[in-house]
Design a protein around this motif. Structure first.
Motif, mmCIF file in Angstrom:
data_model
loop_
_atom_site.group_PDB
_atom_site.id
_atom_site.type_symbol
_atom_site.label_atom_id
_atom_site.label_comp_id
_atom_site.label_asym_id
_atom_site.label_seq_id
_atom_site.Cartn_x
_atom_site.Cartn_y
_atom_site.Cartn_z
ATOM 1 N N PRO A 15 0.824 -1.213 0.000
ATOM 2 C CA PRO A 15 0.000 0.000 0.000
ATOM 3 C C PRO A 15 0.861 1.268 0.000
ATOM 4 O O PRO A 15 2.025 1.227 0.384
ATOM 5 N N ASP A 16 0.277 2.385 -0.430
ATOM 6 C CA ASP A 16 0.996 3.668 -0.350
ATOM 7 C C ASP A 16 1.052 4.145 1.098
ATOM 8 O O ASP A 16 2.055 4.664 1.567
ATOM 9 N N ILE A 17 -0.080 3.975 1.799
ATOM 10 C CA ILE A 17 -0.144 4.434 3.194
ATOM 11 C C ILE A 17 -0.467 3.251 4.108
ATOM 12 O O ILE A 17 -1.363 2.461 3.800
ATOM 13 N N VAL A 18 0.272 3.129 5.199
ATOM 14 C CA VAL A 18 -0.123 2.189 6.259
ATOM 15 C C VAL A 18 -0.680 3.043 7.392
ATOM 16 O O VAL A 18 0.036 3.876 7.960
ATOM 17 N N PHE A 19 -1.949 2.866 7.678
ATOM 18 C CA PHE A 19 -2.638 3.703 8.660
ATOM 19 C C PHE A 19 -2.829 2.890 9.930
ATOM 20 O O PHE A 19 -3.552 1.895 9.936
ATOM 21 N N VAL A 20 -2.158 3.302 11.013
ATOM 22 C CA VAL A 20 -2.203 2.557 12.264
ATOM 23 C C VAL A 20 -3.119 3.299 13.235
ATOM 24 O O VAL A 20 -2.774 4.368 13.733
ATOM 25 N N SER A 21 -4.291 2.716 13.495
ATOM 26 C CA SER A 21 -5.223 3.337 14.433
ATOM 27 C C SER A 21 -5.110 2.572 15.748
ATOM 28 O O SER A 21 -5.701 1.500 15.911
ATOM 29 N N ALA A 22 -4.322 3.126 16.666
ATOM 30 C CA ALA A 22 -4.013 2.365 17.886
ATOM 31 C C ALA A 22 -3.531 3.306 18.977
ATOM 32 O O ALA A 22 -3.195 4.461 18.706
ATOM 33 N N ASN A 23 -3.510 2.784 20.209
ATOM 34 C CA ASN A 23 -2.921 3.547 21.313
ATOM 35 C C ASN A 23 -1.400 3.439 21.276
ATOM 36 O O ASN A 23 -0.847 2.624 20.522
ATOM 37 N N VAL A 24 -0.738 4.236 22.129
ATOM 38 C CA VAL A 24 0.720 4.408 22.001
ATOM 39 C C VAL A 24 1.526 3.098 22.142
ATOM 40 O O VAL A 24 2.341 2.791 21.268
ATOM 41 N N PRO A 25 1.327 2.293 23.215
ATOM 42 C CA PRO A 25 2.179 1.109 23.347
ATOM 43 C C PRO A 25 2.061 0.165 22.147
ATOM 44 O O PRO A 25 3.060 -0.349 21.639
ATOM 45 N N PHE A 26 0.847 -0.018 21.671
ATOM 46 C CA PHE A 26 0.591 -0.859 20.503
ATOM 47 C C PHE A 26 1.328 -0.290 19.296
ATOM 48 O O PHE A 26 1.998 -1.022 18.551
ATOM 49 N N SER A 27 1.241 1.024 19.115
ATOM 50 C CA SER A 27 1.855 1.657 17.945
ATOM 51 C C SER A 27 3.372 1.493 17.962
ATOM 52 O O SER A 27 3.982 1.222 16.925
ATOM 53 N N ILE A 28 3.964 1.639 19.151
ATOM 54 C CA ILE A 28 5.433 1.488 19.237
ATOM 55 C C ILE A 28 5.824 0.074 18.846
ATOM 56 O O ILE A 28 6.733 -0.145 18.034
ATOM 57 N N ALA A 29 5.126 -0.911 19.432
ATOM 58 C CA ALA A 29 5.483 -2.313 19.166
ATOM 59 C C ALA A 29 5.315 -2.623 17.686
ATOM 60 O O ALA A 29 6.177 -3.278 17.077
ATOM 61 N N PHE A 30 4.244 -2.133 17.079
ATOM 62 C CA PHE A 30 4.024 -2.408 15.651
ATOM 63 C C PHE A 30 5.115 -1.759 14.801
ATOM 64 O O PHE A 30 5.701 -2.395 13.930
ATOM 65 N N MET A 31 5.394 -0.486 15.080
ATOM 66 C CA MET A 31 6.341 0.245 14.236
ATOM 67 C C MET A 31 7.759 -0.317 14.363
ATOM 68 O O MET A 31 8.509 -0.343 13.387
ATOM 69 N N ARG A 32 8.102 -0.760 15.575
ATOM 70 C CA ARG A 32 9.444 -1.341 15.732
ATOM 71 C C ARG A 32 9.598 -2.550 14.824
ATOM 72 O O ARG A 32 10.593 -2.701 14.120
ATOM 73 N N GLN A 33 8.593 -3.394 14.836
ATOM 74 C CA GLN A 33 8.703 -4.608 14.044
ATOM 75 C C GLN A 33 8.582 -4.297 12.548
ATOM 76 O O GLN A 33 9.254 -4.930 11.725
ATOM 77 N N ALA A 34 7.773 -3.298 12.216
ATOM 78 C CA ALA A 34 7.639 -2.906 10.804
ATOM 79 C C ALA A 34 8.985 -2.418 10.270
ATOM 80 O O ALA A 34 9.392 -2.754 9.155
ATOM 81 N N ARG A 35 9.701 -1.642 11.093
ATOM 82 C CA ARG A 35 11.025 -1.157 10.672
ATOM 83 C C ARG A 35 11.998 -2.326 10.554
ATOM 84 O O ARG A 35 12.777 -2.392 9.606
#
Lengths: 402, 308, 306
Positions: A235-255
């Motif tokens: 996708p062009d955009i990955v839209f993460v609708s989540a609270n902060v701890p969830f977002s950090i964990a997702f983004m770390r693994q995405a990177r």
């Protein structure tokens, strides 16, 4: 081995202690109301939301100190300025506990006006106490439609309903016309799901195609399955609708797994997110209520309150929404000229007031008008990127990659 | 049972019933109601907890089941009493299946399996959104006045307490104690241990599910986290064990102590609330430890009043 | 026969679809890495329960303490997690000794079941006290320590270096602890104590010192697990009890009182969590994981066993 023994005196001691406390409680309900404005609230000082708003009692006390330093709020019916006092309990991030304490704020502490707790689920339960007892209740960070579809008359909310939370972002995407596809990663809790429902419609209106939806439970630790599926759809955009701890964990693994869309949009990308991601936070877009440089209302007062409270805006990005609620409560009392709840509530519902986040007014069902602005982390700093009148930097698209 | 214990029990239960009838509105109404609900949970927890030594970490599963069955019945158009009967029946069936599954487990495994069941129900109630309202939970209109709700809860507490006393003095109570001492030995002398466990757990589950439905009727709202609540389960466990008194007095005094301590700590102190509550727990545990040591026993004897 | 078994495994795990194979292996790797952290967290709890019969509800709080100490240490010097683990080990050992004096020693004269409940209440008290101390010391915000480490490409698969190293360290810690229990006198004393306290005492084993050492070792594992955890996931200062519950479940699935069982169960839980999200909807992950554990407990464990 010895068997346990107990004494009659111990049993009596426990009982006398308990009944003493109940008597004290009963007595405290007959206390007289002193000459001050009592604003009741609960803050999640413990439980899962404590990392988001834990120290906000300090914010409330700092605001009270600022206002009281100017003599308080003028109440016409009293013929003088009255100091304000916040009465705050720890709701443990739990609905029934919040509900219990709001009952206490109403019947024991005789609060004149109530500010809502943090989050939609806790507000959902707490607002019942206000409605049943007919006490004005200003919800803050709680924009799920479920709260406002119950026909309650004594509840208003500073912020706009969840589905419109990101509308300015999609306006920007539509105006730029570059992105074509979006994948949604949604935390399975009330607010993120509400934001997603709106974002889905708004993205369609903006001409984007949803290529993937992943709804994940709040405690998810491993996102690999979701990430490989996102990679398959590019996708062009990955839209993460989540609270902060969830977002950090997702983004770390995405990177780590080299997920590289043109843009990551993470709805809550405050300072804790930025610190937790390090350079990986660069280029991420999110939503902000307020950043340095925005010029609505009295930003200088907000800055002073933040300094006095010792709270960092980066770490606690909800502080501006709380400040707006304080400003709304203050204006409502001043304009009603009375602490009579029957006068206060109609004034509150008709109120139109400029706050640090823009103009606040309320719809018939109580939903407010304050919305977030898209902001991007550029060179480690937050910049509002839309609308152009208040943008502090241009939108960088594609964002910086890993 | 000693006379002083009977009179003491009468005083506590009587005071709770009168308080329930007298204070039904406002904060005090909610406080008394939650005291009674915690009492029902602790006493019902204590039935298998004391006699069989089974420590459930998921006692609130039954509470949540009762609440959700009631809430769903009301949203489907039932009035209070039909919904009450229906949800008690449904919860009883659910509780029977659960207890049948778990009754064969050893102590430690039983504790953890009950926790697992609690979490499964919590997740299911989050997932089945069209029925349960999802993570926001169910909101129902008032179906019964607060006063009536308080009185019903108070009578449920009395019934649960009576059930506790009758069970522990019955043949099944003795069977339970034998089963706790040694399951193999109990079976060797013809005690149907599995049936004993199932019966005890069912007697414990039904008041808990009724407490759940009354709680929803009183507060109008239940969510997955507040219905299938780990905090409620742990409070029941603590209340049942924190006061080292035998029989029904233990859980009742435990509830009074914990509810009163929480009330004072969370309303009168600013900051360090958890730490203060933790200190109370530590002190209670240490008190049991001190009592068990020779030196501690001697010390306590010096301060005891009227011990024979 | 062998071939049909191979086909079954490939089909069951989605590996028969050649295009999906790298994705499935990627999920498998991530599941193992997650399981490594779970395993380390659970093994310490199992050790404490097996040797002392203590259900230490403060175990997760000790993990949070590990995370906070690491975060604080980064202000002084940018230690890597593995270097800090070595430095922090003596601190956790001492903390374990202190904890023993609070949640084990006072209850040594109680019967076994009374002792378990008393130490459970005491450890819950300690967990609550620590929660408030953590907030006071480090603030309300989540503990999230960022440490940069490259990701490697191996046969078209992404191997996150940091997770791989942490998984390796978790394995080494569990391995060393197993060796300690099997090969050293103190370790053998611990094992003897877990089997029969009275007989062990007759052979001259000091139950006090031995159980103190066991809780010290368990605390080290909790602390290290907390450090690893915070490098991968944000951890709230009040998340201790949640971590304890997670560890408890793994311990029960894997068996109390040994190291291998919880280690394997931790790995399996990591894999289950990863694969449940791949094959089913993510929202059902917890329901599936916990339902499987209950079925496992009912079928395999617990019957007349304690």
């Amino acid at each position: 081995m010895k068997t346990l023994k107990y004494s009659e005196s111990f049993v009596w001691l426990v009982s006398i202690l308990t009944f003493g406390i109940i008597t004290v409680l009963a007595g405290s309900t007959w206390a007289e109301t002193p000459k001050e404005i009592r604003i009741g609230a609960t803050v999640s000082m413990s439980g899962k939301f404590s990392t988001e708003v834990g120290p906000f009692k300090q914010l409330m006390d700092a605001y009270a100190a600022e206002i009281n330093g100017q003599g308080g709020i003028y109440v016409k019916a009293a013929g003088s300025r009255l100091p304000i006092r916040f009465i705050v309990y720890d709701d443990k991030s739990d609905g029934p506990t919040a509900r219990k304490f709001y009952e206490r704020l109403i019947s024991v502490d005789k609060a004149d006006i109530l500010l809502g707790p943090y989050s939609s689920p806790v507000t959902f339960a707490a607002s019942i106490a206000a409605e049943e007892n007919k006490v004005p209740f200003i919800a803050i960070c709680a924009n799920s439609h479920k709260i406002y579809n119950r026909g309650f008359q004594w509840v208003v909310c500073v912020i706009d309903k969840a589905p419109l939370y990101t509308h300015r972002y999609w306006d920007m995407i539509e105006a730029e016309g570059q992105a074509k596809t979006v994948a949604f990663v949604v935390e399975d809790t009330l607010h993120p799901k509400g934001v997603y429902r709106g974002a889905k419609k708004l993205s369609e209106t903006a001409g984007l195609k949803e290529v993937l939806l992943k709804v994940l439970p709040a405690g998810t630790h491993d996102f690999t399955a979701a990430i490989v599926k996102i990679q398959e759809t590019s996708p062009d955009i990955v839209f993460v609708s989540a609270n902060v701890p969830f977002s950090i964990a997702f983004m770390r693994q995405a990177r780590e797994l080299d997920l590289n869309p043109k843009e990551f949009h993470v709805i809550h990308h405050g300072g804790v997110f930025k610190k937790g991601l390090g350079p990986g936070a660069e280029g991420v877009v999110g939503q902000s209520y307020w950043t340095q440089g925005m010029d609505y209302g009295h930003p200088e007062r907000f800055v002073a309150v933040m300094e006095r409270s010792g709270i960092s805006l980066d770490d606690f990005p909800w502080a501006p929404a709380y400040m707006m609620a304080f400003e709304v409560a203050t204006q409502a009392i001043e304009r009603a000229g009375s602490l009579d709840k029957k006068k206060l509530m109609p004034t509150l519902k008709k109120l139109k007031v400029m706050t640090i986040g823009g103009v606040v007014s309320f719809a018939e069902n109580g939903v407010g008008t304050i919305n977030t602005y898209p902001s991007q982390i550029i060179n480690g700093k937050y910049h509002i990127i839309w609308p152009s009148q208040i943008a502090t930097a241009p939108h960088r698209y594609p964002g910086t990659r890993n | 049972m000693k006379i002083w214990r009977i009179s003491f029990l009468t005083v506590i239960l009587g005071a709770l019933v009168i308080s329930a009838a007298y204070f039904s509105e406002g904060y005090l109404g909610i406080f008394v109601f939650s005291l009674i609900i915690n009492g029902i949970m602790a006493v019902s927890f204590d039935i298998p907890g004391r006699s069989l030594g089974l420590i459930s970490l998921g006692h609130a599963t039954f509470f949540g089941m009762g609440a959700y069955c009631f809430g769903i019945s009301i949203t489907q158009g039932f009035t209070f009493f039909p919904a009450l009967i229906l949800s008690v029946l449904l919860s009883a069936v659910g509780a029977f299946i659960i207890t049948l599954l778990l009754a064969g487990l050893g102590h430690g495994y039983y504790s953890l399996a009950t926790l697992g069941v609690l979490i499964v129900f919590q997740r299911l109630s989050e997932t089945l959104e069209s029925l349960t309202g999802g993570s926001a939970g169910l909101y129902i209109p008032e179906t019964i006045s607060k006063l009536h709700c308080n009185i019903l809860a108070a009578f449920l507490l009395l019934a649960t307490a009576a059930g506790h006393v009758l069970y522990s003095r019955s043949r099944w109570g003795l069977y339970s104690k034998e089963t706790e001492a040694s399951e193999e030995a109990a079976e060797a002398i013809g005690i149907p241990t599995r049936k004993v466990k199932t019966a005890s757990l069912m007697i414990s589950a039904i008041p808990a599910s009724m407490a759940g439905l009354l709680h929803l009727a009183r507060t109008s709202h239940v969510s997955p986290v507040s219905g299938f609540s780990l905090t409620l389960s742990i409070t029941a466990l603590l209340a049942s064990r924190i006061v080292p008194a035998r029989g029904i007095l233990g859980p009742l005094l435990g509830v009074l102590l914990i509810t009163a301590a929480e009330e004072v700590i969370w309303t009168k102190f600013e900051g360090f609330n958890h730490a203060l509550f933790g200190l109370i727990l530590l002190s209670a545990a240490w008190y049991q430890g001190v009592q068990s040591s020779e030196a501690g026993l001697n010390l306590i004897k010096k301060f005891r009043v009227g011990e024979k | 026969m062998l071939n049909s078994g191979r086909i079954f495994i490939l089909t069951a795990f989605g590996l028969s679809d050649v295009k999906r194979r790298p994705s499935v292996i990627q999920v498998l790797i991530s599941g193992l890495f997650l399981g490594g952290v779970y395993a380390l967290l659970a093994v310490g709890l199992s050790l404490a329960f097996g040797i002392m019969g203590v259900l230490n509800l403060a175990h997760g709080s000790l993990a949070v303490l590990g995370a906070i100490l690491y975060k604080k240490s980064l202000v002084l010097h940018p230690f890597s997690p593995w270097i800090f683990c070595v430095l922090a080990t003596p601190i956790f050992l001492c903390l374990g000794f202190i904890l023993h004096l609070i949640i084990v020693t006072p209850f040594r004269n109680l019967s076994q079941s009374e002792g378990v409940v008393a130490s459970l209440i005491a450890s819950l008290g300690v967990a609550f006290i620590l929660e408030d101390l953590f907030v006071w010391w480090q603030g309300w915000e989540p503990i999230s320590t960022y440490f940069s480490f490259p990701t490697f490409n191996l046969f078209n698969l992404k191997i996150p270096g940091l997770r791989a190293v942490l998984m390796g360290m978790a394995a080494i810690t569990i391995g060393l602890s197993t060796l300690f229990l099997k090969k050293t006198d103190r370790g053998r004393s611990m094992r003897a104590l877990s089997q029969d306290q009275e007989t062990a005492s007759l052979y001259g084993i000091n139950p006090g010192i031995t159980s103190m050492s066991a809780l010290g070792l368990a605390t080290i594992m909790a602390g290290l697990a907390g450090i690893f955890y915070s490098v991968l996931y944000p951890l709230g200062p009040r998340d201790g009890l949640d971590l304890t519950l997670k560890a408890l479940f793994i311990v029960v699935a894997g068996g109390m009182g040994n190291l291998r069982g919880p280690a394997v169960a931790g790995l399996l839980l990591g894999l289950l969590e990863s694969f449940a999200g791949f094959f089913f909807t993510y929202t059902s992950t917890d329901t599936i994981v916990y339902s499987l554990l209950i079925v496992y407990l009912v079928l395999k464990r617990g019957r007349r066993r304690q």
